[in-house]
Design an enzyme around this catalytic site. Structure first.
Site, PDB file in Angstrom:
ATOM      1  N   CYS A 166       2.511  -3.977  17.020  1.00 20.63           N
ATOM      2  CA  CYS A 166       1.963  -2.822  17.749  1.00 20.63           C
ATOM      3  C   CYS A 166       0.429  -2.947  17.812  1.00 20.63           C
ATOM      4  O   CYS A 166      -0.217  -3.264  16.806  1.00 20.63           O
ATOM      5  CB  CYS A 166       2.365  -1.508  17.075  1.00 20.63           C
ATOM      6  SG  CYS A 166       4.149  -1.255  17.092  1.00 20.63           S
TER       7      CYS A 166
ATOM      8  N   SER B 173      10.702   6.085   9.383  1.00 16.24           N
ATOM      9  CA  SER B 173      10.044   5.955  10.679  1.00 16.24           C
ATOM     10  C   SER B 173      10.269   4.558  11.251  1.00 16.24           C
ATOM     11  O   SER B 173      10.118   3.565  10.557  1.00 16.24           O
ATOM     12  CB  SER B 173       8.548   6.219  10.488  1.00 16.24           C
ATOM     13  OG  SER B 173       7.857   6.081  11.689  1.00 16.24           O
TER      14      SER B 173
ATOM     15  N   GLU C 167       0.839  -1.193   0.000  1.00 14.89           N
ATOM     16  CA  GLU C 167       0.000   0.000   0.000  1.00 14.89           C
ATOM     17  C   GLU C 167       0.872   1.241   0.000  1.00 14.89           C
ATOM     18  O   GLU C 167       1.886   1.290   0.706  1.00 14.89           O
ATOM     19  CB  GLU C 167      -0.773  -0.024   1.319  1.00 14.89           C
ATOM     20  CG  GLU C 167      -2.247   0.078   1.154  1.00 14.89           C
ATOM     21  CD  GLU C 167      -2.957  -0.158   2.474  1.00 14.89           C
ATOM     22  OE1 GLU C 167      -2.942  -1.293   2.970  1.00 14.89           O
ATOM     23  OE2 GLU C 167      -3.530   0.799   2.993  1.00 14.89           O
TER      24      GLU C 167
ATOM     25  N   ASN D 279      -6.127   6.394  14.458  1.00 16.03           N
ATOM     26  CA  ASN D 279      -7.093   6.054  13.426  1.00 16.03           C
ATOM     27  C   ASN D 279      -7.674   4.690  13.818  1.00 16.03           C
ATOM     28  O   ASN D 279      -6.962   3.703  13.787  1.00 16.03           O
ATOM     29  CB  ASN D 279      -6.301   5.987  12.101  1.00 16.03           C
ATOM     30  CG  ASN D 279      -7.181   5.728  10.915  1.00 16.03           C
ATOM     31  OD1 ASN D 279      -8.401   5.794  10.996  1.00 16.03           O
ATOM     32  ND2 ASN D 279      -6.555   5.403   9.810  1.00 16.03           N
TER      33      ASN D 279
ATOM     34  N   SER E  61       8.716   6.301  16.433  1.00 14.48           N
ATOM     35  CA  SER E  61       7.353   6.069  16.902  1.00 14.48           C
ATOM     36  C   SER E  61       7.404   5.846  18.408  1.00 14.48           C
ATOM     37  O   SER E  61       7.793   4.775  18.856  1.00 14.48           O
ATOM     38  CB  SER E  61       6.753   4.843  16.204  1.00 14.48           C
ATOM     39  OG  SER E  61       6.564   5.130  14.851  1.00 14.48           O
ATOM     40  N   LEU E  62       7.036   6.866  19.154  1.00 13.11           N
ATOM     41  CA  LEU E  62       7.187   6.805  20.613  1.00 13.11           C
ATOM     42  C   LEU E  62       5.911   6.243  21.261  1.00 13.11           C
ATOM     43  O   LEU E  62       5.933   5.191  21.879  1.00 13.11           O
ATOM     44  CB  LEU E  62       7.524   8.206  21.140  1.00 13.11           C
ATOM     45  CG  LEU E  62       7.868   8.315  22.612  1.00 13.11           C
ATOM     46  CD1 LEU E  62       9.084   7.487  22.966  1.00 13.11           C
ATOM     47  CD2 LEU E  62       8.110   9.783  23.002  1.00 13.11           C
ATOM     48  N   HIS E  63       4.830   6.945  21.120  1.00 14.91           N
ATOM     49  CA  HIS E  63       3.485   6.494  21.509  1.00 14.91           C
ATOM     50  C   HIS E  63       3.220   6.277  22.995  1.00 14.91           C
ATOM     51  O   HIS E  63       2.059   6.093  23.377  1.00 14.91           O
ATOM     52  CB  HIS E  63       3.072   5.231  20.734  1.00 14.91           C
ATOM     53  CG  HIS E  63       3.162   5.377  19.246  1.00 14.91           C
ATOM     54  ND1 HIS E  63       2.903   6.552  18.587  1.00 14.91           N
ATOM     55  CD2 HIS E  63       3.517   4.489  18.277  1.00 14.91           C
ATOM     56  CE1 HIS E  63       3.077   6.385  17.292  1.00 14.91           C
ATOM     57  NE2 HIS E  63       3.454   5.145  17.076  1.00 14.91           N
TER      58      HIS E  63
ATOM     59  N   GLY F  87       5.091  -2.108   7.357  1.00 12.77           N
ATOM     60  CA  GLY F  87       6.414  -2.695   7.592  1.00 12.77           C
ATOM     61  C   GLY F  87       7.282  -1.872   8.502  1.00 12.77           C
ATOM     62  O   GLY F  87       7.053  -0.677   8.704  1.00 12.77           O
ATOM     63  N   GLU F  88       8.282  -2.527   9.071  1.00 15.17           N
ATOM     64  CA  GLU F  88       9.275  -1.843   9.895  1.00 15.17           C
ATOM     65  C   GLU F  88      10.538  -1.727   9.031  1.00 15.17           C
ATOM     66  O   GLU F  88      11.210  -2.732   8.792  1.00 15.17           O
ATOM     67  CB  GLU F  88       9.520  -2.655  11.181  1.00 15.17           C
ATOM     68  CG  GLU F  88      10.710  -2.207  12.000  1.00 15.17           C
ATOM     69  CD  GLU F  88      10.802  -0.710  12.238  1.00 15.17           C
ATOM     70  OE1 GLU F  88       9.826  -0.091  12.677  1.00 15.17           O
ATOM     71  OE2 GLU F  88      11.889  -0.140  11.962  1.00 15.17           O
TER      72      GLU F  88
ATOM     73  N   CYS G 149      -2.030  -0.976  15.277  1.00 10.47           N
ATOM     74  CA  CYS G 149      -1.641  -0.877  13.869  1.00 10.47           C
ATOM     75  C   CYS G 149      -2.216  -2.010  13.024  1.00 10.47           C
ATOM     76  O   CYS G 149      -2.056  -3.193  13.358  1.00 10.47           O
ATOM     77  CB  CYS G 149      -0.109  -0.869  13.773  1.00 10.47           C
ATOM     78  SG  CYS G 149       0.472  -0.780  12.082  1.00 10.47           S
TER      79      CYS G 149
HETATM   80  N1  SAH Z   1       7.132   0.523  11.469  1.00  7.34           N
HETATM   81  C1  SAH Z   1       7.396   1.911  11.365  1.00  7.34           C
HETATM   82  C2  SAH Z   1       6.738   2.614  10.174  1.00  7.34           C
HETATM   83  C3  SAH Z   1       5.328   2.262   9.842  1.00  7.34           C
HETATM   84  S1  SAH Z   1       3.999   2.911  10.772  1.00  7.34           S
HETATM   85  C4  SAH Z   1       7.055   2.611  12.662  1.00  7.34           C
HETATM   86  O1  SAH Z   1       6.543   1.962  13.558  1.00  7.34           O
HETATM   87  O2  SAH Z   1       7.353   3.787  12.800  1.00  7.34           O
HETATM   88  C5  SAH Z   1       3.991   4.637  10.518  1.00  7.34           C
HETATM   89  C6  SAH Z   1       3.399   5.392  11.687  1.00  7.34           C
HETATM   90  O3  SAH Z   1       1.967   5.213  11.781  1.00  7.34           O
HETATM   91  C7  SAH Z   1       3.968   4.935  13.021  1.00  7.34           C
HETATM   92  O4  SAH Z   1       4.248   6.019  13.830  1.00  7.34           O
HETATM   93  C8  SAH Z   1       2.826   4.108  13.555  1.00  7.34           C
HETATM   94  O5  SAH Z   1       2.944   3.904  14.917  1.00  7.34           O
HETATM   95  C9  SAH Z   1       1.615   4.907  13.121  1.00  7.34           C
HETATM   96  N2  SAH Z   1       0.344   4.175  13.163  1.00  7.34           N
HETATM   97  C10 SAH Z   1       0.115   2.871  12.927  1.00  7.34           C
HETATM   98  N3  SAH Z   1      -1.183   2.567  13.075  1.00  7.34           N
HETATM   99  C11 SAH Z   1      -1.811   3.715  13.414  1.00  7.34           C
HETATM  100  C12 SAH Z   1      -3.181   4.035  13.727  1.00  7.34           C
HETATM  101  N4  SAH Z   1      -4.139   3.117  13.715  1.00  7.34           N
HETATM  102  N5  SAH Z   1      -3.450   5.327  14.021  1.00  7.34           N
HETATM  103  C13 SAH Z   1      -2.486   6.273  14.022  1.00  7.34           C
HETATM  104  N6  SAH Z   1      -1.194   6.024  13.737  1.00  7.34           N
HETATM  105  C14 SAH Z   1      -0.850   4.751  13.465  1.00  7.34           C
END
Ligand code: SAH
Length: 350
Positions: free
Chosen positions: A116, A191, A92, A295, A214-216, A159-160, A119
């Site tokens: 995660c 990222s 995608e 999202n 990606s801290l979160h 993907g990572e 995701c």
């Molecule tokens: N694996 C990498 C890159 C892909 S995800 C990473 O983790 O950074 C890209 C970004 O989208 C990341 O910050 C991820 O945490 C965020 N993301 C994934 N699912 C999401 C969701 N449902 N809502 C908001 N952000 C999301």
């Protein structure tokens, strides 16, 4: 079984080697690399003799994926693509129009192994890594489809990227090369969920890309719950790695923080970020946090908090000296964030 390599996965210097071994003049590499990056097939490069084209076709594959789905936002022109590769796997990608140019969000793997909680891309695990040419072909496919030039890339699709390290580095070398798409490294963001060993490797690559973390969550208990990688490298180890990355490269780091109601979006969470950052980072280090209202995806209960709550969070960070922006939602009518289109297509396949 066909195990030929795709010619678009070759870096410029590797293509030079190929032509040198074939006894061809040096300028061939430049000529062919440039045409391949613009999406031409080997057989369409008519400045090459027929026997030379046949020889290259013998040695290499030269494939582009098909566009399986294309969704165009009526609101802001954002386009979302699902590309299908010849083995049936898909990727995608999202095309976004900004005032400063067109940016594409690319996928680096089919699926993801990181797990995660919020995701969509990881829900079915990792299927396989994407080859350098398959990451590149998302940009080629989008330039062909839109007729527009792409000037920026974010590696934020499925993907990572740091779990597919070698292929991603090769892709970065190819896409930034002056004789190919020539996209400035400074306009590329990678990222990661926090693969600390690879952040140190990346610091040695001499690439001018922006690293995005990606801290979160800022406390280890919450972060480990929503991001399993935190059990391997915790918050302090990750933040120290980003500090070291900045020291080695001088490149600004940005953080992604997905706001999930009741999980990581309280005032205390925001204050804890300010405290932790001030313990670890020097005051002079530029720090930027992108706040992303989560999202909601199928299979989870995660929802974003109210606008007031989000802006309160932002304001605490800003008062603490951290620049924070709330990410604008692009393509709200086509559900532009990644992972969900691919899952849906897989459901239809099975
Ligand atoms: N694996 C990498 C890159 C892909 S995800 C990473 O983790 O950074 C890209 C970004 O989208 C990341 O910050 C991820 O945490 C965020 N993301 C994934 N699912 C999401 C969701 N449902 N809502 C908001 N952000 C999301």
């Amino acid at each position: 079984m066909e195990d030929k390599k795709d010619i678009r996965s070759l870096e410029f210097c590797e293509l030079e080697d190929v032509f040198s071994k074939l006894g061809e003049p040096k300028y061939r590499a430049k000529q062919v690399f440039s045409e391949l990056c613009r999406g031409k097939d080997i057989n369409e490069i008519t400045t090459l003799s027929k026997p030379l084209r046949a020889k290259l076709c013998d040695m290499f594959k030269c494939e582009l994926p098909t566009v399986e789905t294309r969704l165009v936002s009526k609101i802001d022109g954002t386009r979302k693509y699902l590309f299908r590769f010849s083995d049936g796997q898909s990727a995608e990608s999202v095309f976004m129009k900004y005032n400063h140019g067109n940016t594409v969000c690319v996928s680096t793997q089919a699926g993801c192994r990181q797990g995660c909680a919020f995701c969509a891309s990881t829900k079915r695990g990792l299927v396989r890594n994407l080859e350098p040419c398959e990451i590149l072909s998302q940009i080629i496919g989008i330039e062909k489809d839109t007729g527009e030039r792409v000037s920026g890339i974010v590696l934020m699709g499925t993907g990572e990227p740091l779990d597919n390290y070698e292929n991603v580095i090769k892709f970065l070398h190819i896409v930034t090369h002056k004789d190919g798409l020539c996209i400035g490294a400074r306009h590329i963001s990678l990222s990661t969920c926090g693969c600390v060993d690879r952040i140190y490797d990346l610091a040695k690559e001499d690439l001018q890309i922006t690293l995005s973390i990606s801290l979160h969550a800022i406390d280890n208990e919450t972060r480990s719950k929503i991001m399993p990688i935190n059990k391997k490298w915790n918050v302090e180890t990750l933040l120290t790695a980003t500090k070291d990355y900045f020291a080695a490269t001088g490149r600004r780091i940005s953080f992604e923080y997905t706001l999930i109601s009741g999980v990581n979006d309280s005032k205390e969470d925001a204050k804890a970020i300010v405290d932790k950052f001030s313990q670890i980072f020097a005051r002079s280090m530029p720090l930027h946090i992108n706040l992303i209202p989560v999202n909601p995806i199928e299979e989870t209960q995660f929802v974003p908090g109210s606008k007031t709550r989000i802006f309160e969070f932002q304001s605490i960070l800003e008062k603490g000296g951290i620049t924070a922006t709330v990410r604008r939602t692009l393509g709200p009518d086509i559900n532009a964030s990644c992972g969900q289109l691919r899952n849906r297509a897989q459901d239809q396949d099975t």
